[in-house]
Every structure is written in structure tokens, then in C-alpha cells.
Design a protein around this motif. Sequence first.
Motif, PDB file in Angstrom:
ATOM      1  N   GLN A  36       4.298  13.000 -22.567  1.00 49.25           N
ATOM      2  CA  GLN A  36       4.846  14.076 -21.725  1.00 49.25           C
ATOM      3  C   GLN A  36       3.728  14.895 -21.090  1.00 49.25           C
ATOM      4  N   LYS A  40       2.273  15.088 -16.990  1.00 49.73           N
ATOM      5  CA  LYS A  40       2.151  16.358 -16.277  1.00 49.73           C
ATOM      6  C   LYS A  40       0.704  16.605 -15.839  1.00 49.73           C
ATOM      7  N   GLY A  62      15.183  21.055 -13.550  1.00 53.50           N
ATOM      8  CA  GLY A  62      15.222  20.277 -14.788  1.00 53.50           C
ATOM      9  C   GLY A  62      13.950  20.541 -15.571  1.00 53.50           C
ATOM     10  N   TRP A  64      13.209  22.084 -18.303  1.00 56.60           N
ATOM     11  CA  TRP A  64      13.164  21.990 -19.763  1.00 56.60           C
ATOM     12  C   TRP A  64      12.480  23.236 -20.327  1.00 56.60           C
ATOM     13  N   ASP A  87      16.868  25.139 -15.460  1.00 55.56           N
ATOM     14  CA  ASP A  87      17.435  24.065 -16.276  1.00 55.56           C
ATOM     15  C   ASP A  87      18.899  24.365 -16.547  1.00 55.56           C
ATOM     16  N   ILE A  88      19.702  23.321 -16.585  1.00 52.64           N
ATOM     17  CA  ILE A  88      21.149  23.479 -16.794  1.00 52.64           C
ATOM     18  C   ILE A  88      21.481  23.839 -18.240  1.00 52.64           C
ATOM     19  N   ALA A 112      20.433  27.165 -14.622  1.00 56.22           N
ATOM     20  CA  ALA A 112      21.173  26.828 -13.398  1.00 56.22           C
ATOM     21  C   ALA A 112      21.284  25.317 -13.273  1.00 56.22           C
ATOM     22  N   ASP A 113      22.376  24.891 -12.629  1.00 59.25           N
ATOM     23  CA  ASP A 113      22.574  23.493 -12.287  1.00 59.25           C
ATOM     24  C   ASP A 113      21.879  23.242 -10.944  1.00 59.25           C
ATOM     25  N   MET A 114      20.982  22.302 -10.905  1.00 63.83           N
ATOM     26  CA  MET A 114      20.210  22.085  -9.670  1.00 63.83           C
ATOM     27  C   MET A 114      21.096  21.675  -8.485  1.00 63.83           C
ATOM     28  N   THR A 130      10.550  16.539 -12.239  1.00 62.24           N
ATOM     29  CA  THR A 130      10.002  15.431 -13.037  1.00 62.24           C
ATOM     30  C   THR A 130      11.075  14.885 -13.980  1.00 62.24           C
ATOM     31  N   SER A 131      12.330  15.232 -13.700  1.00 63.80           N
ATOM     32  CA  SER A 131      13.466  14.790 -14.520  1.00 63.80           C
ATOM     33  C   SER A 131      14.428  13.935 -13.698  1.00 63.80           C
ATOM     34  N   HIS A 134      17.049  11.875 -15.206  1.00 61.83           N
ATOM     35  CA  HIS A 134      18.129  12.577 -15.919  1.00 61.83           C
ATOM     36  C   HIS A 134      19.264  12.999 -14.994  1.00 61.83           C
ATOM     37  N   ARG A 196       5.791   5.499 -15.628  1.00 60.92           N
ATOM     38  CA  ARG A 196       6.274   6.682 -14.903  1.00 60.92           C
ATOM     39  C   ARG A 196       5.879   6.532 -13.441  1.00 60.92           C
TER      40      ARG A 196
HETATM   41  C1  SAM Z   1      14.353  15.943 -21.257  1.00 60.80           C
HETATM   42  S1  SAM Z   1      14.053  17.015 -19.997  1.00 60.80           S
HETATM   43  C2  SAM Z   1      12.651  16.614 -19.064  1.00 60.80           C
HETATM   44  C3  SAM Z   1      11.970  15.251 -19.187  1.00 60.80           C
HETATM   45  C4  SAM Z   1      10.882  15.026 -18.188  1.00 60.80           C
HETATM   46  N1  SAM Z   1      10.088  13.927 -18.555  1.00 60.80           N
HETATM   47  C5  SAM Z   1      10.022  16.241 -17.969  1.00 60.80           C
HETATM   48  O1  SAM Z   1       9.441  16.806 -18.893  1.00 60.80           O
HETATM   49  O2  SAM Z   1       9.948  16.671 -16.840  1.00 60.80           O
HETATM   50  C6  SAM Z   1      15.307  16.794 -18.737  1.00 60.80           C
HETATM   51  C7  SAM Z   1      15.910  18.132 -18.431  1.00 60.80           C
HETATM   52  O3  SAM Z   1      16.731  18.024 -17.265  1.00 60.80           O
HETATM   53  C8  SAM Z   1      17.751  18.973 -17.429  1.00 60.80           C
HETATM   54  N2  SAM Z   1      18.835  18.700 -16.467  1.00 60.80           N
HETATM   55  C9  SAM Z   1      19.650  17.607 -16.418  1.00 60.80           C
HETATM   56  N3  SAM Z   1      20.547  17.739 -15.398  1.00 60.80           N
HETATM   57  C10 SAM Z   1      20.274  18.926 -14.796  1.00 60.80           C
HETATM   58  C11 SAM Z   1      20.864  19.641 -13.702  1.00 60.80           C
HETATM   59  N4  SAM Z   1      21.907  19.141 -13.033  1.00 60.80           N
HETATM   60  N5  SAM Z   1      20.333  20.829 -13.344  1.00 60.80           N
HETATM   61  C12 SAM Z   1      19.280  21.349 -14.027  1.00 60.80           C
HETATM   62  N6  SAM Z   1      18.695  20.736 -15.085  1.00 60.80           N
HETATM   63  C13 SAM Z   1      19.183  19.542 -15.473  1.00 60.80           C
HETATM   64  C14 SAM Z   1      18.162  18.822 -18.873  1.00 60.80           C
HETATM   65  O4  SAM Z   1      18.884  19.920 -19.372  1.00 60.80           O
HETATM   66  C15 SAM Z   1      16.799  18.643 -19.559  1.00 60.80           C
HETATM   67  O5  SAM Z   1      16.282  19.854 -20.068  1.00 60.80           O
END
Ligand code: SAM
Length: 203
Positions: A36, A40, A62, A64, A87-88, A112-114, A130-131, A134, A196
Motif C-alpha cells: 500500500q 502511494k 475513496g 480510506w 470516503d463513503i 461522502a459518496d463520490m 487510487t480505489s 473498489h 497496480r
Molecule cells: C480499501 S480502500 C483503498 C485501497 C486503495 N488501494 C488505496 O489505498 O487507495 C477503498 C476505499 O474506497 C471507499 N469507497 C468505496 N466506494 C466509495 C464511494 N462510492 N465513495 C467514496 N468512497 C468509496 C471504501 O469505503 C474504502 O475505504
Amino acid sequence: MRGLAAYSGSVLVDGLARVIAKHPEANIANAFNYKQVGCKLWARDKLFESAGPSYRKVAVLGGWYGVLPAMLLEDPRFNIGATVSYDIDPAVEEVARTLGSGFGERFRAVTADMYTLDYRNVAADLIVNTSCEHIADLPGWLGFLPSGTRVLLQSNDYFSEPTHINCVSSLDQFRAQAGLARTDFAGALPMKKYTRFMLIGTI
Ligand SMILES: C[S@@+](CC[C@H](N)C(=O)[O-])C[C@H]1O[C@@H](n2cnc3c(N)ncnc32)[C@H](O)[C@@H]1O
């Protein structure tokens, strides 16, 4: 960790020591694992090389526990006015605030939800996600950003992790999915269990 913080003089390590003491339930060890942090460090270096050091406001979606904005604020090569980690998950907000507390007003964490943010109000000159692995609909989310916005995006091919709902199998697939108007950097960083992918450019 408090000793390491004193030894290193790092605001981020001091924040990490506070998180361990105040939020023992947080999965902070995962956020600070070697891979991780490596991803970064890679983001920071390539951002500096391809897009320069100066940003008025960096928004991390996102975000985290806010590790990347804290790493950006701590890097003396950069000149960054403020960062906001969105982050949501409401459970990560307080932990992120503790992690970034040493940066004062320059570090904020918001639940917040992105997909529902108004990005004109966010008014960031760099949007980081970087998510991407997800979120279900990367092109749909990018469609909310004002055109011309500078972005840094990471995804990966770590399909076996259950929370990864949108992995890509190659850098080309990630490029096609993001459809950036201009690409300043595109690269792949092989890790032990996955690769990645990163794109830096404008939408
Ligand atoms: C495991 S973490 C980050 C992993 C990544 N490798 C990093 O460190 O950047 C992924 C995050 O995305 C967030 N997430 C997922 N969907 C989201 C959304 N719609 N809006 C905001 N955050 C979101 C999750 O809550 C989680 O905290």
C-alpha cells in the motif's frame, strides 16, 4: 511508534502513533503495509515528474484513512494548499482526522459518496482516486468531474480480493475504461500478488 515519530520527526508517523493509541479497532496496519505504501510512493513520484509540485487543493476520493494526502503534505518537493480525503465509510473519518491532525487545516476528512458530490463545489485542481478497483462504474464517476480536471487514478488486477468489484487485467484495459482526454503518465507497477496500474492526465 511514538519513539519512531520522535526519531524521524515525521508528522505522518506521529499521526500513526496517535491512531494506534486512539483507534485500536482501525485496520491501519493494512493501510500501511509495504505494498500500500509502495503504491502511494509511486503515485507521489510520478505525479511530481509528470504534473509538477504545485496544487491549490487535492481531493482524494475513496481516501480510506487518508494515508496518501498525508504523504503528499509531508513531501517537501510539493507545494499543496489543502487536501480533503472523502470516503463513503463513516468509520474511517475520525481515524483519518487523527492521522492527519498534525497538518492542521491543510488536511480534512469527510464522509461522502463520490458519486453524489458536486465537483464544482469541491473545486480541486487535482482529483485522486487510487480505489478505482473498489467502484462499480469508473466512467460514470469520471463523468461527474468538470472537463479539463487533472486526475491521478490507480486500479489493479487483484481479482481474488472480494472487495475489488472492478479490477482490470491490463494497463490498456484501464486506459480504455478511463478514456482520459490527455494522458501525462501511464504505467504498471508489478507487486508480488498483483500489478497496480496508474494513469495521470486530464479528463
Ligand atoms: C480499501 S480502500 C483503498 C485501497 C486503495 N488501494 C488505496 O489505498 O487507495 C477503498 C476505499 O474506497 C471507499 N469507497 C468505496 N466506494 C466509495 C464511494 N462510492 N465513495 C467514496 N468512497 C468509496 C471504501 O469505503 C474504502 O475505504
